[in-house]
Each structure stands twice: as structure tokens, then as C-alpha cells.
Design a protein around this motif. Structure first.
Motif, PDB file in Angstrom:
ATOM      1  N   GLY A 143       0.833  -1.198   0.000  1.00  0.00           N
ATOM      2  CA  GLY A 143       0.000   0.000   0.000  1.00  0.00           C
ATOM      3  C   GLY A 143       0.860   1.237   0.000  1.00  0.00           C
ATOM      4  O   GLY A 143       1.997   1.226  -0.460  1.00  0.00           O
ATOM      5  N   GLY A 144       0.311   2.327   0.499  1.00  0.00           N
ATOM      6  CA  GLY A 144       1.042   3.576   0.544  1.00  0.00           C
ATOM      7  C   GLY A 144       0.161   4.757   0.214  1.00  0.00           C
ATOM      8  O   GLY A 144      -1.063   4.702   0.380  1.00  0.00           O
ATOM      9  N   ALA A 145       0.779   5.809  -0.309  1.00  0.00           N
ATOM     10  CA  ALA A 145       0.078   7.068  -0.537  1.00  0.00           C
ATOM     11  C   ALA A 145      -0.205   7.319  -2.005  1.00  0.00           C
ATOM     12  O   ALA A 145      -0.422   8.448  -2.413  1.00  0.00           O
ATOM     13  N   ALA A 146      -0.197   6.285  -2.830  1.00  0.00           N
ATOM     14  CA  ALA A 146      -0.439   6.470  -4.258  1.00  0.00           C
ATOM     15  C   ALA A 146      -1.881   6.913  -4.505  1.00  0.00           C
ATOM     16  O   ALA A 146      -2.812   6.465  -3.834  1.00  0.00           O
ATOM     17  N   ARG A 147      -2.045   7.799  -5.491  1.00  0.00           N
ATOM     18  CA  ARG A 147      -3.380   8.269  -5.855  1.00  0.00           C
ATOM     19  C   ARG A 147      -4.139   7.132  -6.537  1.00  0.00           C
ATOM     20  O   ARG A 147      -3.601   6.441  -7.392  1.00  0.00           O
ATOM     21  N   ILE A 148      -5.384   6.952  -6.178  1.00  0.00           N
ATOM     22  CA  ILE A 148      -6.220   5.932  -6.798  1.00  0.00           C
ATOM     23  C   ILE A 148      -7.240   6.620  -7.688  1.00  0.00           C
ATOM     24  O   ILE A 148      -7.921   7.554  -7.269  1.00  0.00           O
ATOM     25  N   SER A 149      -7.317   6.202  -8.936  1.00  0.00           N
ATOM     26  CA  SER A 149      -8.224   6.819  -9.888  1.00  0.00           C
ATOM     27  C   SER A 149      -9.646   6.295  -9.685  1.00  0.00           C
ATOM     28  O   SER A 149      -9.875   5.313  -8.968  1.00  0.00           O
ATOM     29  N   ALA A 150     -10.595   6.948 -10.358  1.00  0.00           N
ATOM     30  CA  ALA A 150     -11.991   6.513 -10.259  1.00  0.00           C
ATOM     31  C   ALA A 150     -12.165   5.094 -10.788  1.00  0.00           C
ATOM     32  O   ALA A 150     -12.907   4.289 -10.214  1.00  0.00           O
ATOM     33  N   LEU A 151     -11.467   4.764 -11.879  1.00  0.00           N
ATOM     34  CA  LEU A 151     -11.589   3.423 -12.444  1.00  0.00           C
ATOM     35  C   LEU A 151     -10.964   2.378 -11.527  1.00  0.00           C
ATOM     36  O   LEU A 151     -11.469   1.263 -11.405  1.00  0.00           O
ATOM     37  N   SER A 152      -9.870   2.727 -10.871  1.00  0.00           N
ATOM     38  CA  SER A 152      -9.265   1.802  -9.916  1.00  0.00           C
ATOM     39  C   SER A 152     -10.201   1.572  -8.739  1.00  0.00           C
ATOM     40  O   SER A 152     -10.301   0.454  -8.214  1.00  0.00           O
ATOM     41  N   ALA A 153     -10.904   2.620  -8.312  1.00  0.00           N
ATOM     42  CA  ALA A 153     -11.860   2.478  -7.223  1.00  0.00           C
ATOM     43  C   ALA A 153     -12.987   1.536  -7.609  1.00  0.00           C
ATOM     44  O   ALA A 153     -13.466   0.739  -6.789  1.00  0.00           O
ATOM     45  N   VAL A 154     -13.414   1.603  -8.867  1.00  0.00           N
ATOM     46  CA  VAL A 154     -14.449   0.675  -9.340  1.00  0.00           C
ATOM     47  C   VAL A 154     -13.945  -0.752  -9.257  1.00  0.00           C
ATOM     48  O   VAL A 154     -14.653  -1.666  -8.807  1.00  0.00           O
ATOM     49  N   ASP A 155     -12.705  -0.985  -9.677  1.00  0.00           N
ATOM     50  CA  ASP A 155     -12.133  -2.327  -9.591  1.00  0.00           C
ATOM     51  C   ASP A 155     -12.090  -2.822  -8.155  1.00  0.00           C
ATOM     52  O   ASP A 155     -12.351  -4.004  -7.879  1.00  0.00           O
ATOM     53  N   VAL A 156     -11.729  -1.931  -7.228  1.00  0.00           N
ATOM     54  CA  VAL A 156     -11.679  -2.320  -5.817  1.00  0.00           C
ATOM     55  C   VAL A 156     -13.058  -2.773  -5.334  1.00  0.00           C
ATOM     56  O   VAL A 156     -13.200  -3.792  -4.648  1.00  0.00           O
ATOM     57  N   LEU A 157     -14.087  -2.019  -5.706  1.00  0.00           N
ATOM     58  CA  LEU A 157     -15.442  -2.366  -5.281  1.00  0.00           C
ATOM     59  C   LEU A 157     -15.917  -3.677  -5.896  1.00  0.00           C
ATOM     60  O   LEU A 157     -16.736  -4.389  -5.305  1.00  0.00           O
ATOM     61  N   LEU A 158     -15.409  -4.002  -7.081  1.00  0.00           N
ATOM     62  CA  LEU A 158     -15.845  -5.214  -7.761  1.00  0.00           C
ATOM     63  C   LEU A 158     -15.068  -6.453  -7.322  1.00  0.00           C
ATOM     64  O   LEU A 158     -15.426  -7.567  -7.692  1.00  0.00           O
ATOM     65  N   THR A 159     -13.987  -6.266  -6.578  1.00  0.00           N
ATOM     66  CA  THR A 159     -13.195  -7.413  -6.124  1.00  0.00           C
ATOM     67  C   THR A 159     -13.575  -7.783  -4.700  1.00  0.00           C
ATOM     68  O   THR A 159     -12.707  -7.927  -3.838  1.00  0.00           O
ATOM     69  N   ARG A 160     -14.832  -7.928  -4.445  1.00  0.00           N
ATOM     70  CA  ARG A 160     -15.313  -8.304  -3.127  1.00  0.00           C
ATOM     71  C   ARG A 160     -15.790  -9.748  -3.158  1.00  0.00           C
ATOM     72  O   ARG A 160     -16.278 -10.242  -4.163  1.00  0.00           O
ATOM     73  N   GLY A 161     -15.652 -10.412  -2.031  1.00  0.00           N
ATOM     74  CA  GLY A 161     -16.122 -11.784  -1.938  1.00  0.00           C
ATOM     75  C   GLY A 161     -14.980 -12.764  -1.808  1.00  0.00           C
ATOM     76  O   GLY A 161     -13.814 -12.456  -2.099  1.00  0.00           O
ATOM     77  N   PRO A 162     -15.280 -13.979  -1.361  1.00  0.00           N
ATOM     78  CA  PRO A 162     -14.233 -14.976  -1.086  1.00  0.00           C
ATOM     79  C   PRO A 162     -13.445 -15.397  -2.312  1.00  0.00           C
ATOM     80  O   PRO A 162     -12.352 -15.946  -2.183  1.00  0.00           O
ATOM     81  N   ARG A 163     -13.972 -15.144  -3.512  1.00  0.00           N
ATOM     82  CA  ARG A 163     -13.227 -15.519  -4.704  1.00  0.00           C
ATOM     83  C   ARG A 163     -11.941 -14.716  -4.835  1.00  0.00           C
ATOM     84  O   ARG A 163     -10.971 -15.169  -5.437  1.00  0.00           O
TER      85      ARG A 163
END
Length: 305
Positions: A143-163
Motif C-alpha cells: 500500500g502507501g500514498a499512491a493516488r487511486i483513480s476513479a476506475l481503480s476504485a471501481v475495480d476495488v469495489l468489484l473485487t469483493r467476496g471470497p473468490r
């Protein structure tokens, strides 16, 4: 990500770069600012004909468009059909699964590399490079202090669940141990400046790493440097690991585990940093000839509503 890839590849003098995106004016501006032979092309990933024409004649296609869970294997399929190798800065088990479910025959002769970023990607490669033998325990902080873009945030939200992984879990004795770890709040960690917050997350990548390296115990954390996280997110059953008020910040360390110390422990810290030297990082090797691909900016895929 796309602009960084363009700059790095142009600096290697590998030949002609074909730079694509939906906004042709922005693409032309990037080409003008890029030394060497850079050719602008308009390409919309949702248009099969444009994508096919863009990939034609390329030796390697580098995809930096997102979100990965909308792109999936769209660009990979077009690149392989054109006889090109494929590199995706994003992508994950979903994109890989989509490609494997209807694997094109060209995949038997061409390479397709997904997750060529920091996590997943470098977070799975670095421990393999450091491990020189059986490990009793592996601690990872990414991790760290890197800026996260809107599209990266969408990917984060979509990578939920035990898979994709399990929050607050560790890897112990060949299996996932749910709820084994607590968040670390305002702690000092190797490789990070000042105090940070770390959230335990055993990703599918790390679980596979533990199996491959036969690690007895793995503790993996996502590190945040912001104080904008609501305090409630750090509480789990009333417990949060944090420094004692009676201890100075410089002398505080995370409490020692009650179990006996392992025979060997490796701590890995992966944080964004400037790349130095030719093509360093998770993608290395003798790349030769024209390296081309749809290196695109944050507006090249529709933003989520």
C-alpha cells in the motif's frame, strides 16, 4: 498508468509505438510529447472492428484501460487473434477466467500476462524472489500514498467476496484461518514513513503464494496512510491493535505473538516508488521490436454511475 507506460517504452527505443484511445485529441497530444516514433490511433474497446484494426501488426499489446472487470479479456482476445503477445496492467481471476473459458488457439503460441501492477502482481512476485528456502512465516505489507483513480476504485469495489480474498484472515498450516488477525491502527512498519494503518486481507494471490512456497503462516496487510477512514472500520469485536499511550511513538512496536518465534520469517514491503533502470519491476526481459498497445487514460471506458 498508460502515460507512464508510454514514457518508459519510448525511453527504451524499441521502435514504433502505436498509442490508442477514444479521445483522439488527447492521444495526439501524448504522441507529440513522446520522443521517437509514436503513432496516434482512435480505438474504442467496445467496437470490435476498431480494436481489431488497432491490434493488427502489433507484436505486443499493452492494455492500461479499465475498469478491469468491464474490460475482462476483450483486448486480450483481439491481441492474440492478431498474433500479438498481451500484457494487462490490471486484470485478475475474472479476466483470466474469461480468457480460459473460451481460449483462442493462438494462446498456445502467444503469451498473455495479467495483473502486471503492484497488487496483484509485484505483491506475488517479490516474495518468490526473496524466498530462498522453506518459510515458517511471511508478513506482507502492500500500500502507501499512491493516488487511486476513479476506475481503480471501481475495480476495488468489484473485487469483493471470497473468490478474491478474505478480510481479517491469515494463512496457517495449509488453510485459511478466518478472523485470525485484527487491524493495525497508527503503527510503524518497515518501508513506510511515519505512522500508518494496516488492514488484514488474505488475497487469492497470497493464498496461492503460500501454497506454492509451502509457508506455514502468512499475514498479509493492505496499508493506508490516510486518517479519513472512519474509526468504526478499525474495530472488530471491540479489538484494535494500536500503540499504548504510555509508549513513545519511536519505541512502540507491534506486540510479539504468544507462539514461539518461527525458524525463519520474511517481511515484504511493497509501496509505490519511482522505477529505475531499464524495464524494472514485475515485467522484465528482453523485449525487442515495436512494442505497441492501447495505452489509455482514465476516460477511455465509461465511468460507473
Amino acid at each position: 498508468m498508460g502515460r507512464v507506460a508510454v514514457d518508459r517504452l519510448a525511453g527504451e527505443n524499441l521502435g514504433e509505438l502505436r498509442i490508442g484511445g477514444r479521445d483522439i485529441d488527447r492521444v495526439r497530444a501524448v504522441c507529440r510529447a513522446t520522443p521517437g516514433a509514436a503513432v496516434p490511433r482512435r480505438v474504442d474497446l467496445r467496437d470490435p472492428d476498431e480494436l481489431r484494426a488497432f491490434c493488427a501488426g502489433c507484436r505486443v499489446v499493452v492494455n492500461c484501460a479499465g475498469p478491469s472487470y468491464q474490460v475482462l479479456d476483450t483486448v486480450a482476445g483481439a491481441a492474440l487473434a492478431a498474433g500479438a503477445d498481451y500484457v494487462d496492467a490490471g486484470g485478475d481471476v475474472t479476466a483470466i477466467g474469461a480468457l480460459k473459458s473460451a481460449a483462442p488457439p493462438e494462446l498456445a503460441e502467444r503469451a498473455a500476462v495479467f495483473s502486471a501492477g503492484v497488487m496483484p502482481g509485484l505483491s506475488g512476485l517479490l516474495p518468490r524472489l526473496l524466498a530462498t528456502g522453506p518459510l515458517a512465516r511471511l508478513d506482507g505489507y502492500v500500500g502507501g500514498a499512491a493516488r487511486i483513480s476513479a476506475l481503480s476504485a471501481v475495480d476495488v469495489l468489484l473485487t469483493r467476496g471470497p473468490r478474491f480474498g478474505t478480510a481479517l484472515a491469515a494463512w496457517r498450516d495449509g488453510r485459511i484461518a478466518p478472523g485470525a488477525l485484527a487491524p493495525l491502527h497508527e503503527v510503524t512498519l518497515p518501508g513506510f514513513a511515519g505512522r500508518v494503518h494496516a488492514w488484514p486481507f488474505l488475497s487469492a494471490e497470497v493464498a496461492g503464494l503460500a501454497t506454492e512456497l509451502d509457508v506455514a503462516e502468512v499475514r498479509n496487510y493492505t496499508v493506508y496512510v490516510t486518517d479519513a477512514i472512519p474509526p468504526g472500520h478499525w474495530r472488530r469485536r471491540g479489538r484494535t491493535t494500536r500503540p499504548s499511550r504510555s509508549t513513545s511513538p519511536r519505541s512502540w512496536r507491534r506486540p510479539r505473538p504468544t507462539s514461539p518465534p518461527p525458524a525463519r520469517t520474511t517481511r515484504c514491503s511493497s509501496r509505490p516508488c519511482p522505477l529505475q533502470g531499464p524495464l524494472q519491476g514485475p515485467l522484465q526481459g528482453p523485449l525487442q521490436g515495436p512494442l505497441q498497445g492501447p495505452l489509455q487514460g482514465p476516460d477511455l471506458w465509461p465511468r460507473a454511475a
